[in-house]
Design a protein around this motif. Structure first.
Motif, short mmCIF file in Angstrom:
data_model
loop_
_atom_site.label_atom_id
_atom_site.label_comp_id
_atom_site.label_asym_id
_atom_site.label_seq_id
_atom_site.Cartn_x
_atom_site.Cartn_y
_atom_site.Cartn_z
N VAL A 161 -9.00 67.77 14.29
CA VAL A 161 -9.40 66.35 14.35
C VAL A 161 -8.34 65.46 13.71
O VAL A 161 -7.87 65.71 12.60
N HIS A 162 -7.94 64.43 14.44
CA HIS A 162 -7.08 63.37 13.91
C HIS A 162 -8.02 62.20 13.58
O HIS A 162 -8.43 61.44 14.45
N PHE A 163 -8.37 62.09 12.31
CA PHE A 163 -9.40 61.12 11.90
C PHE A 163 -8.78 59.81 11.45
O PHE A 163 -7.80 59.79 10.69
N VAL A 164 -9.36 58.70 11.92
CA VAL A 164 -8.96 57.36 11.49
C VAL A 164 -10.21 56.63 11.03
O VAL A 164 -11.16 56.47 11.81
N ALA A 165 -10.23 56.20 9.78
CA ALA A 165 -11.35 55.42 9.28
C ALA A 165 -11.20 53.99 9.80
O ALA A 165 -10.25 53.29 9.48
N ALA A 166 -12.15 53.58 10.63
CA ALA A 166 -12.07 52.26 11.25
C ALA A 166 -12.37 51.16 10.24
O ALA A 166 -13.16 51.35 9.32
N PRO A 167 -11.75 50.00 10.39
CA PRO A 167 -12.03 48.87 9.49
C PRO A 167 -13.50 48.49 9.54
O PRO A 167 -14.18 48.64 10.57
N GLU A 168 -13.99 47.96 8.44
CA GLU A 168 -15.41 47.64 8.32
C GLU A 168 -15.76 46.25 8.84
O GLU A 168 -16.92 45.99 9.17
N ASP A 169 -14.79 45.33 8.90
CA ASP A 169 -15.12 43.97 9.33
C ASP A 169 -14.46 43.66 10.66
O ASP A 169 -13.41 44.23 11.00
N PRO A 170 -15.04 42.76 11.46
CA PRO A 170 -14.53 42.50 12.81
C PRO A 170 -13.10 41.97 12.85
O PRO A 170 -12.34 42.34 13.75
N GLN A 171 -12.72 41.11 11.90
CA GLN A 171 -11.38 40.53 11.94
C GLN A 171 -10.32 41.60 11.69
O GLN A 171 -9.29 41.63 12.38
N SER A 172 -10.54 42.46 10.72
CA SER A 172 -9.58 43.53 10.45
C SER A 172 -9.52 44.53 11.60
O SER A 172 -8.44 45.02 11.97
N TYR A 173 -10.67 44.83 12.18
CA TYR A 173 -10.72 45.76 13.30
C TYR A 173 -9.91 45.19 14.47
O TYR A 173 -9.10 45.90 15.09
N ALA A 174 -10.11 43.91 14.76
CA ALA A 174 -9.38 43.28 15.86
C ALA A 174 -7.88 43.29 15.59
O ALA A 174 -7.07 43.60 16.48
N ARG A 175 -7.48 42.97 14.35
CA ARG A 175 -6.06 42.90 14.01
C ARG A 175 -5.39 44.27 14.18
O ARG A 175 -4.24 44.37 14.60
N ASP A 176 -6.12 45.34 13.87
CA ASP A 176 -5.54 46.68 13.88
C ASP A 176 -5.68 47.40 15.22
O ASP A 176 -5.02 48.42 15.45
#
Length: 342
Positions: free
Chosen positions: A283-298
């Motif tokens: 598994v190549h695990f990536v912890a996703a951002p918790e807030d919408p703005q950071s998620y969108a930016r990344d």
């Protein structure tokens, strides 16, 4: 966001290329655009050819802060002016009736046109330089600029992403990484009522607060809506197969993953229990951002990185179905639909 400031000479060089009908990739606060003179049908054709974009799929015209948006449209409604005053420069595109002297090619043959004024300082410098070149000619110097990537695939948020797409075939103005990270909100005002065609950083509630009425939200039933950038069912997709599922449905897939290829499966998730897979060899695990703005930016940078990670498949945990997540859900849903359509 770390902004890279090109020199005045570099900006003038890029503006001269646009003036000559050539293509220039440039940064905005949302993503990098593949720019061409919006009043030059040959330049617009070059954009479509470079991207492999269907000719009936419109592009957005980017305007300098000092430009007159009324030049591009038949009329500028009161609500449009209110939104311009509130959100320009910024990540809001308005769809209005196209002025007769604007080439139909920029609108995919439709009688409407999408216009916006980006807030990125490098974009503004380039657009202003191009605008100045057109002073006294009777033209405004707008730049048609869809995302600087091959059609249907992941949008670029850095200059390097653009170079990965086009190599040396396109002149690139480097302005650093995009701050918003996903494309602009697109609001249609061409039919006498506000309708959201593509969600983005500017939310439906923010729009309603300015014009006093909530825009219609996209639900797949608006048959009269004009075609707009990035609204096809399948879009924004990495080359690696991608599935968007609740985490409860992802876990069995990870457990049953066929490891005979020697590749890993990528897991992108916010769920706390997802971290149980972080140390799994396959598994190549990536912890996703918790807030919408950071998620969108990344988001787009993440998808491009996973394409390079030699994984067999990308599994992404579904996000909350709330208005705060509407833009990220839109992009992920279209990316997953691309795989389903293949």
């Amino acid at each position: 966001m770390t902004i890279i400031h090109p020199s005045a000479a570099q900006i003038e060089e890029a503006a001269a290329l646009l003036d000559a009908g050539e293509l220039v990739a440039f940064p905005t606060e949302t993503v990098y655009g593949l720019g061409g003179d919006a009043e030059n049908a040959d330049a617009i054709a070059r954009i479509y050819a470079a991207k492999g974009r269907p000719a009936n799929h419109p592009v957005i015209v980017h305007l300098a802060p000092e430009a007159d948006p009324g030049y591009w449209v038949r009329a500028l409604p009161v609500d449009a002016q209110k939104l311009i005053d509130a959100f320009w420069p910024g990540p809001l595109t308005l769809i209005l009736k196209r002025a007769d002297h604007i080439p139909a090619a920029v609108s995919g043959g439709q009688d409407s046109v999408g216009v916006r004024c980006p807030s990125h300082p490098v974009a503004q410098a380039l657009l202003s330089a191009f605008h100045r070149r057109r002073l006294g000619t009777g033209k405004q110097g707008g730049v048609a600029g869809p995302s600087a990537n091959r059609f249907g695939h992941v949008s670029p948020t850095t200059a390097q992403h653009v170079r990965e797409e086009f190599g040396s075939a396109v002149h690139v103005v480097d302005g650093g990484a995009a701050d918003v990270g996903i494309e602009s909100t697109i609001l249609d005002l061409s039919r006498g009522f506000p309708a959201l065609l593509r969600p983005g950083h500017v939310s439906p509630q923010q729009i309603a607060d300015v014009i006093g009425i909530a825009p219609r939200l996209p639900d797949g039933t608006d048959a009269t809506a004009p075609r707009a950038s990035g609204t096809l069912k399948a879009h924004y997709a990495p080359r690696t197969p991608l599935a968007l599922l609740p985490f409860s449905s992802i876990e069995p897939l990870i457990a049953a993953f066929d490891r005979s290829s020697g590749k890993k499966v990528a897991l992108v998730a916010r769920a706390s229990s997802a971290k149980d897979w972080a140390d799994a060899a396959h598994v190549h695990f990536v912890a996703a951002p918790e807030d919408p703005q950071s998620y969108a930016r990344d988001l787009y940078g993440l998808l491009r990185a996973l394409d390079r990670a030699n994984v067999e498949r990308i599994l992404i945990e579904k996000l909350p179905e709330s208005v705060e997540w509407i833009a990220v859900n839109d992009r992920l849903g279209r990316a997953a639909a691309f795989e389903e359509s293949e």
